[in-house]
Design a protein around this motif. Sequence first.
Motif, PDB file in Angstrom:
ATOM      1  N   SER A 303       0.832  -1.209   0.000  1.00 10.91           N
ATOM      2  CA  SER A 303       0.000   0.000   0.000  1.00 10.91           C
ATOM      3  C   SER A 303       0.866   1.258   0.000  1.00 10.91           C
ATOM      4  O   SER A 303       0.489   2.284  -0.580  1.00 10.91           O
ATOM      5  CB  SER A 303      -0.933  -0.001   1.210  1.00 10.91           C
ATOM      6  OG  SER A 303      -1.842  -1.075   1.157  1.00 10.91           O
ATOM      7  N   SER A 347      -5.060   1.051   3.159  1.00 12.49           N
ATOM      8  CA  SER A 347      -4.943  -0.277   3.772  1.00 12.49           C
ATOM      9  C   SER A 347      -5.917  -1.219   3.099  1.00 12.49           C
ATOM     10  O   SER A 347      -7.122  -0.949   3.075  1.00 12.49           O
ATOM     11  CB  SER A 347      -5.241  -0.208   5.279  1.00 12.49           C
ATOM     12  OG  SER A 347      -5.462  -1.492   5.818  1.00 12.49           O
ATOM     13  N   GLN A 348      -5.417  -2.338   2.560  1.00 12.41           N
ATOM     14  CA  GLN A 348      -6.301  -3.317   1.938  1.00 12.41           C
ATOM     15  C   GLN A 348      -7.305  -3.839   2.945  1.00 12.41           C
ATOM     16  O   GLN A 348      -8.504  -3.883   2.687  1.00 12.41           O
ATOM     17  CB  GLN A 348      -5.477  -4.469   1.360  1.00 12.41           C
ATOM     18  CG  GLN A 348      -6.276  -5.476   0.545  1.00 12.41           C
ATOM     19  CD  GLN A 348      -7.042  -6.512   1.349  1.00 12.41           C
ATOM     20  OE1 GLN A 348      -8.153  -6.891   0.989  1.00 12.41           O
ATOM     21  NE2 GLN A 348      -6.497  -6.964   2.458  1.00 12.41           N
ATOM     22  N   GLY A 350      -8.142  -2.662   5.909  1.00 10.73           N
ATOM     23  CA  GLY A 350      -8.857  -1.700   6.745  1.00 10.73           C
ATOM     24  C   GLY A 350      -8.623  -1.902   8.220  1.00 10.73           C
ATOM     25  O   GLY A 350      -9.296  -1.293   9.061  1.00 10.73           O
ATOM     26  N   THR A 373      -9.493   1.750   1.019  1.00 11.11           N
ATOM     27  CA  THR A 373      -9.469   0.412   1.591  1.00 11.11           C
ATOM     28  C   THR A 373     -10.393  -0.505   0.817  1.00 11.11           C
ATOM     29  O   THR A 373     -11.260  -0.047   0.069  1.00 11.11           O
ATOM     30  CB  THR A 373      -9.880   0.455   3.087  1.00 11.11           C
ATOM     31  OG1 THR A 373      -9.896  -0.877   3.615  1.00 11.11           O
ATOM     32  CG2 THR A 373     -11.249   1.090   3.262  1.00 11.11           C
ATOM     33  N   GLN A 407      -5.798   0.001  -5.613  1.00 12.10           N
ATOM     34  CA  GLN A 407      -5.459   1.184  -4.809  1.00 12.10           C
ATOM     35  C   GLN A 407      -4.912   2.302  -5.685  1.00 12.10           C
ATOM     36  O   GLN A 407      -5.272   3.477  -5.517  1.00 12.10           O
ATOM     37  CB  GLN A 407      -4.431   0.808  -3.736  1.00 12.10           C
ATOM     38  CG  GLN A 407      -4.996   0.020  -2.579  1.00 12.10           C
ATOM     39  CD  GLN A 407      -3.913  -0.555  -1.690  1.00 12.10           C
ATOM     40  OE1 GLN A 407      -2.710  -0.429  -1.964  1.00 12.10           O
ATOM     41  NE2 GLN A 407      -4.320  -1.208  -0.609  1.00 12.10           N
TER      42      GLN A 407
END
Length: 609
Positions: A303, A347-348, A350, A373, A407
């Motif tokens: 990220s 953040s993938q 979360g 996210t 993202q």
Amino acid sequence: MSGIVGYIGKSSAESILLDCLTHLDYRGYDSAGIAISNQEKIEIRKEIGRIEDLKTLLEMEPITGGNIGIGHTRWASHGSPTISNAHPLSDDQSQFYVVHNGIIENYRQLKNELITKGHVFCTDTDTEVIPHLLVQHDTGNFEETVRKVLPLLKGSFALAIMSKHQPDTIIGISQENPLIIGFGQNEAFLSSDISALLSYAKEIYPIKNGEIAILKANEIKVQTIEGETIKPEKRIIEWTEDDFSLQGYEHYMLKEIMEQPKAIKNTLEGRLTENGVNIPELEPFLKESFEYRKIDIVANGTSYHSGMIGKKVMETLLDIPVEVSISSEFRYEHGPLSEKNLVIVISQSGETADTLSALREAKQYGCKTIAITNKRRGNIARKADYTICTNAGPELAVPATKAYTTQITALYLLAIALTEKTKGHGLDRIPEMLKELHQLPEEVEKTLIMTQDAIDQFAQVTEDQYRLFLIGRGLDYVLALEGALKLQEVAYLHADAYAAGEMKHGTMALITPGVPVIALSTQKHLRDKTISNIKEIKARDAFVVGVTTIGDDDVSEIVDEVMYIPEVHPFLMPIIAAIPLQLLAYYAGTVRGYNVDRPRNLAKSLTVE
């Protein structure tokens, strides 16, 4: 990291807990265990390794009966992966049984106090203080005892607890660490992730900070720590079992790489119009006056690399300085912050603990915050002022692939929206970007078709290698960083990324005959300089694989092998060029015999700092 499950109902707790844990092993796979009550006694089984190892143990040492239980799959943070450190953990009197995600920050102080009072500890974990505290403060009432102990714990944690004296009850707590109630037919579940519940429940409720969930066979109660009853607002699970199945692929990582055209399309859907960008989640924000002096992008790992791409694009389009920071450093090393800073956290899951801490830090200074996210109901999404959900679908392989490209896509949408809002100096570049964003899913699909077989062949070259270099300039340098990270975590290669022009400032000493180098050359305005750097490396007899766009003969003439990819807008090339690097990591990992979905020492959701 680490996964919690709980079950109470009329079915076999053992089989349900094992099935649920199997769906959570991407959160941690150092060890696993379950504790099951048959209403008279509670039995524990624990084993190091993955869920299959626990299943083997239970075949030899079954737990007879029992339809209430808790389970855990662990990623070790305090104490090495051993059977004694595996969860569930109990006290020295076997009265309370606990599974725990997160960190108890003051555990040393608590442990020392408990030892002076005669408690005997047998693990290296922070978790073990919890059952001992429950014994020390036992009131005879399970719920009251838990309420008495919770204020003593500092940190972020999720807990599922059982009591020997009330074996018909499970208590769940979530404090800055996810824990979800699943509502079934005359049964209830706890899980740290939705994926464990798909076969059993359609409605869920994420337990919030300051709440306690009390699960019994005939009722589910949610209360505040003070005892006030809360009516849980149930939510329908949006994902399906198909989203979590392999669907014919050998590994989740390959499945998720191949899902990227669909994932990117989902990120764009409803936000990309013919003439611009419309992000419904940001409508209130975009209606406000824009008086920010600086944009901070904060993230970890993959990220963070997405954020670096976002920074370069935003600074090109906007008239505002942009800084990208590692989440774990931001809290302690950030520059001046105020209401004039816009902070974007990525953040993938979360749930990334470092990023949550950075978000809290930013809000303390009055910064406006936007989260990017994949979990619209994760902690980060709940705490940020605004959220852009990537809508990428579940990502179960530990190495992030579609998370990365979606993202970046979301950051491009945000960059365009901010440029249109502020009339930034890159406004005239927006029409071309919009046109190519519409074509992006197709171009990613084309790239997958073009590169998969060729990369599989090149991966054979890595089988007997122990190091590899990636070089690039500008956006290609950021891409090299992400490519190196993937090779490190999936193929266990010592892969290093360098800005191409920096090789001769020291690193060239490591270039020896035959050493593999991946040279990224997707940015036309930097191609001549990159070619010069490639020639310097070739002069030292390195084996160079060039990654460049279709029709670029200048690079192909000087490298040993070339990987062609479609040419798109320069800003979009980091998405297109990520595909062959992801595939290389995947095939390099498989040819070397590694489990690419579950790399050693890693976990998917990093919920501890």
